[in-house]
Write a protein that holds these residues in place. Structure first.
Motif, short mmCIF file in Angstrom:
data_model
loop_
_atom_site.label_atom_id
_atom_site.label_comp_id
_atom_site.label_asym_id
_atom_site.label_seq_id
_atom_site.Cartn_x
_atom_site.Cartn_y
_atom_site.Cartn_z
N PRO A 107 -67.82 79.56 48.02
CA PRO A 107 -67.59 78.12 47.86
C PRO A 107 -67.18 77.47 49.18
CG PRO A 107 -65.83 79.39 46.82
CD PRO A 107 -66.88 80.37 47.28
N ARG A 108 -67.84 76.36 49.50
CA ARG A 108 -67.54 75.68 50.77
C ARG A 108 -66.09 75.22 50.85
NH1 ARG A 108 -71.92 71.40 52.16
NH2 ARG A 108 -71.00 71.65 54.23
N ASP A 109 -65.48 74.97 49.69
CA ASP A 109 -64.08 74.55 49.68
C ASP A 109 -63.15 75.70 49.28
OD1 ASP A 109 -64.83 74.82 47.03
OD2 ASP A 109 -63.99 72.89 46.39
N GLY A 110 -63.66 76.93 49.39
CA GLY A 110 -62.87 78.10 49.02
C GLY A 110 -61.66 78.29 49.91
N ASP A 111 -60.68 78.99 49.36
CA ASP A 111 -59.46 79.24 50.12
C ASP A 111 -59.44 80.66 50.67
OD1 ASP A 111 -58.92 80.80 47.88
OD2 ASP A 111 -57.28 79.53 47.18
N GLU A 112 -58.37 80.97 51.36
CA GLU A 112 -58.25 82.28 52.00
C GLU A 112 -58.27 83.41 50.97
OE1 GLU A 112 -55.31 84.65 55.12
OE2 GLU A 112 -54.90 82.55 54.63
N ALA A 113 -57.63 83.21 49.82
CA ALA A 113 -57.60 84.25 48.79
C ALA A 113 -59.01 84.54 48.27
CB ALA A 113 -56.68 83.83 47.65
N THR A 114 -59.82 83.51 48.13
CA THR A 114 -61.20 83.69 47.69
C THR A 114 -61.98 84.51 48.71
OG1 THR A 114 -61.15 81.58 46.51
CG2 THR A 114 -63.32 82.46 47.06
N ALA A 115 -61.80 84.19 49.98
CA ALA A 115 -62.50 84.91 51.04
C ALA A 115 -62.06 86.37 51.08
CB ALA A 115 -62.24 84.25 52.39
N ARG A 116 -60.79 86.59 50.95
CA ARG A 116 -60.28 87.96 51.03
C ARG A 116 -60.76 88.79 49.83
NH1 ARG A 116 -54.62 89.75 53.56
NH2 ARG A 116 -55.17 91.93 53.82
N ALA A 117 -60.78 88.18 48.65
CA ALA A 117 -61.26 88.89 47.46
C ALA A 117 -62.73 89.26 47.62
CB ALA A 117 -61.06 88.03 46.22
N TYR A 118 -63.50 88.41 48.29
CA TYR A 118 -64.92 88.69 48.49
C TYR A 118 -65.14 89.73 49.59
CZ TYR A 118 -69.69 88.23 50.08
OH TYR A 118 -70.98 88.51 50.47
N PHE A 119 -64.54 89.53 50.74
CA PHE A 119 -64.88 90.33 51.92
C PHE A 119 -64.07 91.61 52.04
CE2 PHE A 119 -65.67 91.19 56.44
CZ PHE A 119 -67.01 90.88 56.52
N ALA A 120 -62.86 91.62 51.54
CA ALA A 120 -61.97 92.76 51.75
C ALA A 120 -61.43 93.32 50.44
CB ALA A 120 -60.83 92.36 52.69
N SER A 121 -62.23 93.26 49.39
CA SER A 121 -61.80 93.81 48.11
C SER A 121 -61.67 95.33 48.21
CB SER A 121 -62.78 93.40 47.01
OG SER A 121 -64.09 93.77 47.35
N PRO A 122 -60.91 95.94 47.30
CA PRO A 122 -60.56 97.36 47.43
C PRO A 122 -61.74 98.34 47.51
CG PRO A 122 -59.16 96.32 45.80
CD PRO A 122 -60.20 95.32 46.18
N GLU A 123 -62.88 98.00 46.93
CA GLU A 123 -64.01 98.93 46.96
C GLU A 123 -64.78 98.90 48.28
OE1 GLU A 123 -66.00 95.11 45.79
OE2 GLU A 123 -64.07 96.03 45.36
N LYS A 124 -64.38 98.01 49.17
CA LYS A 124 -65.07 97.87 50.45
C LYS A 124 -64.28 98.51 51.58
CE LYS A 124 -67.39 93.63 49.18
NZ LYS A 124 -66.90 92.43 48.52
N VAL A 125 -65.00 99.03 52.56
CA VAL A 125 -64.41 99.49 53.81
C VAL A 125 -64.75 98.43 54.84
CG1 VAL A 125 -64.35 101.31 55.56
CG2 VAL A 125 -64.74 101.91 53.17
#
Length: 160
Positions: A31-49
């Motif tokens: 989302p263009r108006d997404g917040d930091e928590a949204t970005a972190r959940a997408y890019f650095a979620s636990p299943e990702k390295v």
């Protein structure tokens, strides 16, 4: 430039890369108006390295690697890459992609699939193709681009 595993201390630098890309809204389905928590959940979620590209202590790009699916599909990786806007054109994404290919091989993955490459992101499409990825599917009008309207998205794949 080096590629290394990201740490929690790197998150502010990674967020500084992701935020302007989110706001542009041209390459990732965030989302263009997404917040930091949204970005972190997408890019650095636990299943990702996560990894970062660093040059003289400055983080210029970041990537993630994860299994594309669970169970019977877990032998295929999925990766994502982001380059700081000021570092574009310096080979950051090329280096991150090459690193992820090597990393995925060492982890036993049999291929890498990019699920959603926006067709208007020509530099990325060209770069991934130069690394041996092929467009294996087109999702017609799957991405709402802020400038071009509805554009296609590609599924790209490379065997390892």
């Amino acid at each position: 430039m080096i590629i290394r595993t990201a740490t929690d201390a790197d998150w502010p630098s990674i967020w500084a890369i992701i935020e302007p890309i989110m706001r542009e809204g041209e390459t990732f389905s965030l989302p263009r108006d997404g917040d930091e928590a949204t970005a972190r959940a997408y890019f650095a979620s636990p299943e990702k390295v996560n990894f970062v590209a660093e040059d003289d202590g400055e983080i210029l790009g970041a990537s993630y690697v994860r299994a594309n699916q669970q169970g019977g599909g877990s032998h295929i990786a999925n990766c994502g890459y982001m380059t700081a806007p000021a570092a574009r054109g310096r080979g950051v994404a090329r280096l991150l992609c090459a690193h992820s290919i090597d990393y995925c091989r060492t982890q036993g993955f049999k291929g890498i699939q990019f699920n959603f490459v926006v067709s208007t992101n020509k530099p990325a499409v060209h770069l991934w193709q130069s690394h041996g990825f092929e467009i294996v599917g087109t999702l017609p009008g799957a991405f709402l681009h802020p400038v071009h309207g509805y554009v296609d998205s590609y599924v790209m794949f490379r065997a390892l």
